[in-house]
Design a protein around this motif. Structure first.
Motif, short mmCIF file in Angstrom:
data_model
loop_
_atom_site.label_atom_id
_atom_site.label_comp_id
_atom_site.label_asym_id
_atom_site.label_seq_id
_atom_site.Cartn_x
_atom_site.Cartn_y
_atom_site.Cartn_z
N LEU A 124 0.98 -1.32 0.01
CA LEU A 124 0.12 -0.11 0.14
C LEU A 124 0.78 1.24 -0.11
CD1 LEU A 124 -2.68 -1.16 2.57
CD2 LEU A 124 -2.96 -1.42 0.10
N ARG A 125 0.50 2.28 -0.86
CA ARG A 125 1.23 3.68 -1.01
C ARG A 125 0.03 4.71 -0.84
NH1 ARG A 125 5.77 3.78 -5.16
NH2 ARG A 125 6.74 2.37 -3.63
N GLN A 126 0.42 5.45 0.14
CA GLN A 126 -0.39 6.82 0.22
C GLN A 126 0.01 7.71 -0.63
OE1 GLN A 126 -1.85 7.82 4.20
NE2 GLN A 126 -1.65 10.00 3.83
N GLY A 127 -0.74 8.42 -1.10
CA GLY A 127 -0.18 9.72 -1.96
C GLY A 127 -1.41 11.06 -2.43
N SER A 128 -0.93 11.99 -2.91
CA SER A 128 -1.76 12.91 -3.21
C SER A 128 -2.35 12.55 -4.55
CB SER A 128 -0.85 14.24 -3.51
OG SER A 128 -0.11 14.26 -4.48
N TYR A 129 -3.47 13.41 -5.04
CA TYR A 129 -4.19 12.93 -6.06
C TYR A 129 -3.52 12.87 -7.42
CZ TYR A 129 -8.07 13.57 -9.00
OH TYR A 129 -9.31 13.26 -10.11
N SER A 130 -2.69 13.98 -7.64
CA SER A 130 -1.51 13.92 -8.69
C SER A 130 -0.82 12.78 -8.73
CB SER A 130 -0.96 15.48 -9.04
OG SER A 130 -0.29 15.61 -7.77
N TYR A 131 -0.35 12.73 -7.33
CA TYR A 131 0.87 11.52 -7.43
C TYR A 131 0.30 10.20 -7.63
CZ TYR A 131 3.87 8.09 -5.43
OH TYR A 131 4.46 7.24 -4.97
N LEU A 132 -0.78 9.81 -7.40
CA LEU A 132 -1.44 8.78 -7.60
C LEU A 132 -1.73 8.35 -8.92
CD1 LEU A 132 -3.96 8.50 -4.52
CD2 LEU A 132 -1.77 6.93 -4.99
N ILE A 133 -2.43 9.46 -9.61
CA ILE A 133 -2.54 9.40 -11.16
C ILE A 133 -1.07 9.27 -11.90
CG2 ILE A 133 -3.23 10.54 -13.28
CD1 ILE A 133 -5.29 11.96 -11.46
N ASP A 134 -0.07 10.18 -11.74
CA ASP A 134 1.15 9.79 -12.16
C ASP A 134 1.76 8.31 -11.87
OD1 ASP A 134 1.00 12.21 -13.26
OD2 ASP A 134 2.19 13.05 -11.51
N SER A 135 1.53 7.75 -10.74
CA SER A 135 2.09 6.57 -10.65
C SER A 135 1.49 5.52 -11.38
CB SER A 135 2.24 6.35 -8.89
OG SER A 135 2.99 7.23 -8.23
N VAL A 136 0.47 5.41 -11.43
CA VAL A 136 -0.24 4.62 -12.13
C VAL A 136 0.13 4.70 -13.77
CG1 VAL A 136 -2.63 3.59 -13.13
CG2 VAL A 136 -2.44 4.18 -10.85
N LYS A 137 0.12 5.76 -14.19
CA LYS A 137 0.70 6.04 -15.58
C LYS A 137 2.03 5.52 -15.76
CE LYS A 137 -2.26 10.14 -16.83
NZ LYS A 137 -2.19 11.59 -17.22
N ASN A 138 2.94 5.91 -14.79
CA ASN A 138 4.33 5.37 -15.18
C ASN A 138 4.69 4.13 -14.68
OD1 ASN A 138 4.84 5.52 -12.38
ND2 ASN A 138 5.54 7.82 -12.64
N GLY A 139 3.76 3.36 -14.02
CA GLY A 139 3.92 1.83 -13.93
C GLY A 139 4.33 1.85 -12.36
#
Length: 300
Positions: free
Chosen positions: A124-139
């Motif tokens: 599990l990894r907690q993050g801000s809204y933009s961080y979570l979106i970017d993390s899914v996009k970059n794998g």
């Protein structure tokens, strides 16, 4: 150099006997001897030498043995990870989540899933809204909970799981604390405690106030849900927060009041990458989430 040659070498070196090694591996003794000879010829060194009826590992053979054992251990672990990856009922599911879903919904769905999939692990990894979106996009992660759900992003598959109200949290000594509901404009003169700039829940709150005809007076900021609730408890100001964050309890010295007008809501859901295949275990969990919240909706 072949893996079977290395495995034969390890077996013979540890047993110091070709016949015993061959019997243990259910292989013909001649095949074991032949493959080890080929390995020695390729390396250009003698790994084993015969001493009477037994086999002795040479000095360079002992050095080679330690490296080979470590290498094969790594390879075996890699194979286990692949098998785990391919098993939808095992594996490790990497999930990103925002602070607003950490206290109630995240543990609720994980607990429900593990009841029927006890061999699954979660990272599990907690993050801000933009961080979570970017993390899914970059794998970096393959699945994330979000609210609101970014439905128009071309690089994501986004699924709304439910919708929830944004409510007002007031100190219990507030003049409107006894109200069953309130208009957001009733709070136009109050100091607000909100998330910092860049947080989506701050954006939702500010836009709701603007819709009600005023700019909120932001007196204090907090970077997590507990901090904001603590500030309201201390009487520093009022806040606008998702209703599900109060499912377990309402903080001391505060009251939760529904907002009648304007109706402030957010979508809550899950995102996965659109152009990249996710692991079977994560795909299985994704389908579980959709079915889980569909059932909840039916029982409402």
């Amino acid at each position: 150099m072949e893996l079977r040659q290395l495995r034969y070498f390890i077996e013979v070196a540890e047993r110091q006997h070709v016949t015993e090694a061959a019997e243990n591996m259910n292989v013909a003794q001649s095949a074991v001897s032949y493959q080890i000879t080929k390995l020695e010829e390729e390396l250009g060194v003698k790994l084993l030498e015969r001493v009477g009826r037994n086999i002795k590992v040479t000095q360079i053979g002992n050095i080679f043995l330690q490296y080979v054992k470590n290498a094969l251990k790594t390879i075996d672990e890699a194979q286990e990870k692949i098998n785990e990856y391919l098993d939808p009922h095992a594996g490790t599911i990497k999930i990103g989540y925002p602070t607003s879903l950490a206290r109630y919904w995240l543990p609720t769905v994980i607990s429900a899933y593990r009841d029927s999939h006890p061999n699954v692990n979660f990272h599990l990894r907690q993050g801000s809204y933009s961080y979570l979106i970017d993390s899914v996009k970059n794998g970096e992660i393959d699945l994330a909970f979000l609210g609101p759900v970014p439905m128009k992003d071309p690089d994501l598959v986004a699924k709304i799981l439910f919708m929830e109200n944004i409510v007002a949290l007031l100190p219990n000594h507030h003049p409107l604390a006894d109200r069953k509901s309130l208009f957001l404009s009733d709070l136009r003169t109050d100091p607000f405690v909100l998330f910092p700039n860049g947080y989506v829940l701050r954006k939702i709150a500010v836009e709701a106030c603007q819709q009600a005809g005023f700019e909120p007076n932001i007196a204090s900021e907090g970077e997590d849900m507990d901090a904001l609730k603590g500030l309201v408890s201390a009487g520093i100001g009022v806040s606008l927060l998702p209703e599900s964050t109060f499912n377990d309890s309402i903080p001391r010295f505060t009251v939760k009041v529904p907002i009648e007008l304007p109706k402030v809501m957010r979508t809550v859901g899950v995102i996965i990458p659109k152009h990249r295949e996710i692991a079977p275990s994560e795909k299985n969990f994704y389908q579980f989430l959709i079915e889980f919240f569909n059932k909840l909706e039916q029982y409402k």
